[in-house]
Design a protein around this motif. Sequence first.
Motif, mmCIF file in Angstrom:
data_model
loop_
_atom_site.group_PDB
_atom_site.id
_atom_site.type_symbol
_atom_site.label_atom_id
_atom_site.label_comp_id
_atom_site.label_asym_id
_atom_site.label_seq_id
_atom_site.Cartn_x
_atom_site.Cartn_y
_atom_site.Cartn_z
ATOM 1 N N PRO A 41 0.707 -1.230 0.046
ATOM 2 C CA PRO A 41 0.271 -0.228 -0.098
ATOM 3 C C PRO A 41 0.800 1.460 0.036
ATOM 4 O O PRO A 41 2.070 1.303 0.581
ATOM 5 C CB PRO A 41 -0.636 -0.234 1.332
ATOM 6 N N ALA A 42 0.493 2.134 -0.468
ATOM 7 C CA ALA A 42 0.864 3.721 -0.512
ATOM 8 C C ALA A 42 0.408 4.635 0.562
ATOM 9 O O ALA A 42 -0.703 4.024 0.984
ATOM 10 C CB ALA A 42 0.518 4.326 -1.842
ATOM 11 N N SER A 43 0.985 5.588 0.849
ATOM 12 C CA SER A 43 0.496 6.305 2.055
ATOM 13 C C SER A 43 -0.620 7.083 1.275
ATOM 14 O O SER A 43 -1.697 7.126 2.186
ATOM 15 C CB SER A 43 1.655 7.338 2.335
ATOM 16 N N ARG A 44 -0.786 7.332 0.092
ATOM 17 C CA ARG A 44 -1.842 8.130 -0.461
ATOM 18 C C ARG A 44 -2.986 6.842 -0.947
ATOM 19 O O ARG A 44 -2.697 5.940 -1.381
ATOM 20 C CB ARG A 44 -1.526 8.787 -1.691
ATOM 21 N N ALA A 45 -4.209 7.513 -0.255
ATOM 22 C CA ALA A 45 -5.252 6.437 -0.390
ATOM 23 C C ALA A 45 -5.425 6.141 -2.178
ATOM 24 O O ALA A 45 -5.486 6.977 -2.762
ATOM 25 C CB ALA A 45 -6.567 6.921 0.181
ATOM 26 N N GLY A 46 -5.703 4.758 -2.415
ATOM 27 C CA GLY A 46 -5.963 4.430 -3.791
ATOM 28 C C GLY A 46 -4.758 4.070 -4.482
ATOM 29 O O GLY A 46 -4.771 3.351 -5.509
ATOM 30 N N ASP A 47 -3.467 4.616 -4.021
ATOM 31 C CA ASP A 47 -2.419 4.487 -4.844
ATOM 32 C C ASP A 47 -1.590 3.107 -4.230
ATOM 33 O O ASP A 47 -1.895 2.725 -3.177
ATOM 34 C CB ASP A 47 -1.385 5.354 -4.511
ATOM 35 N N GLU A 48 -0.704 2.502 -4.895
ATOM 36 C CA GLU A 48 -0.006 1.422 -4.760
ATOM 37 C C GLU A 48 1.294 1.065 -5.063
ATOM 38 O O GLU A 48 1.599 1.676 -6.315
ATOM 39 C CB GLU A 48 -0.858 0.212 -4.676
ATOM 40 N N TRP A 49 1.928 0.333 -4.760
ATOM 41 C CA TRP A 49 3.475 -0.158 -5.196
ATOM 42 C C TRP A 49 3.218 -1.469 -5.697
ATOM 43 O O TRP A 49 2.378 -2.309 -5.214
ATOM 44 C CB TRP A 49 4.165 -0.249 -4.265
ATOM 45 N N ILE A 50 3.559 -1.909 -6.913
ATOM 46 C CA ILE A 50 3.187 -3.157 -7.692
ATOM 47 C C ILE A 50 4.454 -3.721 -8.642
ATOM 48 O O ILE A 50 4.992 -2.857 -8.963
ATOM 49 C CB ILE A 50 1.973 -2.834 -8.465
ATOM 50 N N ALA A 51 4.432 -4.767 -8.651
ATOM 51 C CA ALA A 51 5.793 -5.622 -9.520
ATOM 52 C C ALA A 51 5.031 -7.131 -9.734
ATOM 53 O O ALA A 51 4.361 -7.682 -9.061
ATOM 54 C CB ALA A 51 6.963 -5.688 -8.780
#
Length: 145
Positions: A41-51
């Motif tokens: 999860p990212a700090s900003r709601a709805g954003d994310e880290w992915i690979a």
Amino acid sequence: MKVVWVFLCTLFYSVISLASGSESCPGAGNVALRAGVYTAPASRAGDEWIAVSSAVTASQLESFEGAVFYPENNQPGAAGRIGYCEYKARDRSRVNLYYRQRTANEHSMRLANVENWKMIESGLGLVVYECNAANASACAFSIID
């Protein structure tokens, strides 16, 4: 004098509202692996880290290795986009996590903790910033709304 104070307060709060808080590479222990896909999860709601793993059998991330930031227009400066955060997995493979914003209209980013980012210019003229801090949270940036 009161008018100046009100003006300065308004200016201060408008600058704060332009940046939506600090974001950084996630720690290796905060990255989940499921069916060959790494997410955090990212700090900003709805954003994310992915690979997505390129290994036949993906393994958990073991350590944070560094991050890359691309400045706007390939010019030195603190505004641009986070390229990726790099990790070493238990099987010794490398995994690059990418920051995915929730909107199709991606926002620019600005480096934070500037002292942790080093500008590198390739022989071909590509300018990037690298962060090789031992702690992933030291490789920080903010999203500009």
